[in-house]
Design a protein around this motif. Structure first.
Motif, PDB file in Angstrom:
ATOM      1  N   SER A 205       0.752  -1.432  -0.186  1.00  0.00           N
ATOM      2  CA  SER A 205       0.191   0.103   0.146  1.00  0.00           C
ATOM      3  C   SER A 205       0.871   1.312  -0.124  1.00  0.00           C
ATOM      4  CB  SER A 205      -1.073  -0.025   1.100  1.00  0.00           C
ATOM      5  OG  SER A 205      -1.865  -0.963   1.001  1.00  0.00           O
ATOM      6  N   ARG A 206       2.043   1.218   0.804  1.00  0.00           N
ATOM      7  CA  ARG A 206       2.668   2.493   0.554  1.00  0.00           C
ATOM      8  C   ARG A 206       3.256   2.599  -0.857  1.00  0.00           C
ATOM      9  NH1 ARG A 206       5.322  -0.356   5.147  1.00  0.00           N
ATOM     10  NH2 ARG A 206       4.854   0.486   7.017  1.00  0.00           N
ATOM     11  N   ARG A 207       3.686   1.566  -1.668  1.00  0.00           N
ATOM     12  CA  ARG A 207       4.244   1.714  -3.066  1.00  0.00           C
ATOM     13  C   ARG A 207       3.071   2.283  -3.963  1.00  0.00           C
ATOM     14  NH1 ARG A 207       7.096  -3.580  -4.929  1.00  0.00           N
ATOM     15  NH2 ARG A 207       7.157  -2.158  -7.086  1.00  0.00           N
ATOM     16  N   LEU A 208       1.877   1.637  -3.417  1.00  0.00           N
ATOM     17  CA  LEU A 208       0.686   2.478  -4.377  1.00  0.00           C
ATOM     18  C   LEU A 208       0.358   3.809  -4.023  1.00  0.00           C
ATOM     19  CD1 LEU A 208      -1.394   1.633  -6.466  1.00  0.00           C
ATOM     20  CD2 LEU A 208      -3.086   1.114  -4.513  1.00  0.00           C
ATOM     21  N   HIS A 209       0.442   4.206  -2.892  1.00  0.00           N
ATOM     22  CA  HIS A 209       0.326   5.439  -2.583  1.00  0.00           C
ATOM     23  C   HIS A 209       1.524   6.368  -3.212  1.00  0.00           C
ATOM     24  CE1 HIS A 209      -0.308   9.224  -0.488  1.00  0.00           C
ATOM     25  NE2 HIS A 209       0.941   9.233   0.642  1.00  0.00           N
ATOM     26  N   GLU A 210       2.724   5.896  -3.326  1.00  0.00           N
ATOM     27  CA  GLU A 210       3.540   6.748  -4.027  1.00  0.00           C
ATOM     28  C   GLU A 210       3.326   6.757  -5.485  1.00  0.00           C
ATOM     29  OE1 GLU A 210       7.316   4.707  -2.883  1.00  0.00           O
ATOM     30  OE2 GLU A 210       7.184   5.350  -1.065  1.00  0.00           O
ATOM     31  N   ALA A 211       2.747   5.714  -5.902  1.00  0.00           N
ATOM     32  CA  ALA A 211       2.310   5.961  -7.479  1.00  0.00           C
ATOM     33  C   ALA A 211       1.228   6.441  -8.002  1.00  0.00           C
ATOM     34  CB  ALA A 211       2.286   4.357  -7.992  1.00  0.00           C
ATOM     35  N   LEU A 212       0.452   6.891  -6.898  1.00  0.00           N
ATOM     36  CA  LEU A 212      -0.837   7.464  -6.960  1.00  0.00           C
ATOM     37  C   LEU A 212      -0.777   9.025  -6.676  1.00  0.00           C
ATOM     38  CD1 LEU A 212      -3.445   4.785  -6.554  1.00  0.00           C
ATOM     39  CD2 LEU A 212      -2.461   5.565  -8.727  1.00  0.00           C
ATOM     40  N   PRO A 213      -0.709  10.152  -7.243  1.00  0.00           N
ATOM     41  CA  PRO A 213      -0.468  11.340  -6.740  1.00  0.00           C
ATOM     42  C   PRO A 213      -1.719  12.006  -5.905  1.00  0.00           C
ATOM     43  CG  PRO A 213       0.256  11.338  -9.016  1.00  0.00           C
ATOM     44  CD  PRO A 213      -0.276  10.024  -8.723  1.00  0.00           C
ATOM     45  N   ARG A 214      -2.998  11.260  -6.409  1.00  0.00           N
ATOM     46  CA  ARG A 214      -4.423  11.814  -5.617  1.00  0.00           C
ATOM     47  C   ARG A 214      -4.807  10.855  -4.611  1.00  0.00           C
ATOM     48  NH1 ARG A 214      -8.916  13.302  -9.731  1.00  0.00           N
ATOM     49  NH2 ARG A 214      -9.759  14.109  -7.897  1.00  0.00           N
ATOM     50  N   SER A 215      -3.837  10.188  -4.086  1.00  0.00           N
ATOM     51  CA  SER A 215      -4.021   9.172  -3.205  1.00  0.00           C
ATOM     52  C   SER A 215      -3.766   9.517  -1.719  1.00  0.00           C
ATOM     53  CB  SER A 215      -3.550   7.781  -3.413  1.00  0.00           C
ATOM     54  OG  SER A 215      -2.212   7.753  -3.039  1.00  0.00           O
ATOM     55  N   LEU A 216      -4.625   9.074  -0.584  1.00  0.00           N
ATOM     56  CA  LEU A 216      -4.142   9.234   0.809  1.00  0.00           C
ATOM     57  C   LEU A 216      -4.044   7.853   1.228  1.00  0.00           C
ATOM     58  CD1 LEU A 216      -6.880  11.868   1.955  1.00  0.00           C
ATOM     59  CD2 LEU A 216      -4.486  12.302   1.482  1.00  0.00           C
ATOM     60  N   LEU A 217      -2.854   7.586   2.449  1.00  0.00           N
ATOM     61  CA  LEU A 217      -2.736   6.481   2.896  1.00  0.00           C
ATOM     62  C   LEU A 217      -3.045   6.318   4.150  1.00  0.00           C
ATOM     63  CD1 LEU A 217      -1.458   3.402   2.664  1.00  0.00           C
ATOM     64  CD2 LEU A 217       0.887   4.573   2.937  1.00  0.00           C
ATOM     65  N   HIS A 218      -3.642   5.465   4.904  1.00  0.00           N
ATOM     66  CA  HIS A 218      -3.776   5.333   6.133  1.00  0.00           C
ATOM     67  C   HIS A 218      -3.572   3.887   6.650  1.00  0.00           C
ATOM     68  CE1 HIS A 218      -5.305   5.415  10.154  1.00  0.00           C
ATOM     69  NE2 HIS A 218      -6.526   4.799   9.868  1.00  0.00           N
ATOM     70  N   LEU A 219      -2.372   3.877   7.572  1.00  0.00           N
ATOM     71  CA  LEU A 219      -1.972   2.276   8.075  1.00  0.00           C
ATOM     72  C   LEU A 219      -2.319   2.312   9.355  1.00  0.00           C
ATOM     73  CD1 LEU A 219       1.714   2.661   6.717  1.00  0.00           C
ATOM     74  CD2 LEU A 219      -0.116   1.264   5.547  1.00  0.00           C
ATOM     75  N   VAL A 220      -3.289   1.293   9.567  1.00  0.00           N
ATOM     76  CA  VAL A 220      -3.836   1.013  10.811  1.00  0.00           C
ATOM     77  C   VAL A 220      -2.981   0.113  11.681  1.00  0.00           C
ATOM     78  CG1 VAL A 220      -5.974  -0.049  11.748  1.00  0.00           C
ATOM     79  CG2 VAL A 220      -5.999   0.937   9.548  1.00  0.00           C
ATOM     80  N   GLU A 221      -2.747   0.869  13.117  1.00  0.00           N
ATOM     81  CA  GLU A 221      -2.057   0.112  13.984  1.00  0.00           C
ATOM     82  C   GLU A 221      -2.584  -1.026  14.522  1.00  0.00           C
ATOM     83  OE1 GLU A 221      -0.853   2.979  16.640  1.00  0.00           O
ATOM     84  OE2 GLU A 221       0.384   4.211  15.384  1.00  0.00           O
ATOM     85  N   ASP A 222      -1.800  -2.002  14.895  1.00  0.00           N
ATOM     86  CA  ASP A 222      -2.339  -3.237  15.695  1.00  0.00           C
ATOM     87  C   ASP A 222      -3.554  -3.908  14.900  1.00  0.00           C
ATOM     88  OD1 ASP A 222      -2.576  -5.184  17.774  1.00  0.00           O
ATOM     89  OD2 ASP A 222      -4.537  -3.944  18.641  1.00  0.00           O
ATOM     90  N   ALA A 223      -3.374  -4.125  13.616  1.00  0.00           N
ATOM     91  CA  ALA A 223      -4.291  -4.485  12.670  1.00  0.00           C
ATOM     92  C   ALA A 223      -3.793  -5.648  11.575  1.00  0.00           C
ATOM     93  CB  ALA A 223      -5.182  -3.660  12.027  1.00  0.00           C
TER      94      ALA A 223
END
Length: 259
Positions: A205-223
């Protein structure tokens, strides 16, 4: 399967304000998976575009989990059908060396796979299911509602074992094909992933976020992989942020669409 999203509470939560349409992908749940077609992510997206059109769904927000994220991306890339946004959860987007995916594709093989699915595969699947479920939800425990109500027997029928095996075989090629088109996605994208995912690494998901300028990334802790259960409100908020009229306190008229 549809039951997965229903048991997570996402469907009921979103249905308060939106029209929600859920699909079993081909071969899962009670849906068919005709052998006359190769059910790639692009082929499935074509099927859903036709289905949504017949249902009168226009400009939907498309929410997808795991393998389904590739289908959602293929739908967004499809010419002639417009989506308002994508909410991609726990997806696999870039090819990596994953021998486990290939090992799970055995029941999809012609003849030998048919023999496996009606003999040893259901028995093996029953035996490994408890450990698999713990891995899917780790580092959290399996929610009681899922443990008590998810139809495991439906998921382990020969037909669905073939569908799951085919998609294990198709996953890496599908990601390899679609990664070349990610920058052509024009709609806004929300990406969510569990930091402790033991099935698909969060770096996807980090890599996809870097590839998509119009994206927002949320990494959920303890999930883990089933972040749909770990952060149901966060996923619903992501849909709301992309839906038409999302800021209206009281919605009037036709409800926006969410799939």
């Amino acid at each position: 399967m549809i039951q997965d999203l229903v048991l997570s509470g996402l469907v009921n939560r979103l249905a308060h304000n939106y029209r929600v349409v859920c699909f079993d992908r081909p071969g899962f749940g009670y849906s068919d998976r005709p052998r006359a077609r190769i059910w790639t992510a692009t082929t499935q997206a074509s099927l859903f575009a036709k289905a949504l059109d017949q249902l009168g769904v226009r400009n939907p927000v498309v929410l997808a989990h795991s393998w389904g994220t590739l289908v959602a991306i293929a739908l967004a890339l499809r010419s002639g059908y417009t989506v308002s946004g994508l909410v991609l959860v726990s997806g696999y987007y870039f090819p990596t060396s994953r021998i486990d995916f290939w090992l799970m594709s055995g029941p999809a093989l012609p003849l030998l796979g048919d023999l496996m699915r009606y003999t040893i595969s259901p028995i093996i699947s029953w035996a490994i299911t408890p450990k698999l479920m713990r891995t899917l939800f780790a580092p959290r425990a399996i929610p009681p509602k899922f443990k008590n109500e998810f139809p495991i027997s439906l998921a382990l029928r020969p037909k669905q074992l073939r569908a799951a095996a085919e998609e294990s075989a198709f996953l890496i090629p599908a990601a390899a094909q679609l990664q070349l088109q990610y920058r052509d996605i024009r709609c806004p994208v929300r990406i969510l992933h569990g930091q402790g995912d033991r099935v698909i690494e969060a770096n996807q998901s980090r890599r996809l976020h870097e590839a998509l300028p119009r994206s927002l990334l949320h990494l959920v802790e303890d999930a883990g992989h089933m972040v749909t259960y770990a952060d149901t409100p966060g996923i619903a908020d992501a849909v709301t942020a992309l839906a038409p009229c999302c800021n209206a306190g009281v919605r009037k008229g036709p409800k926006p669409n969410s799939t």
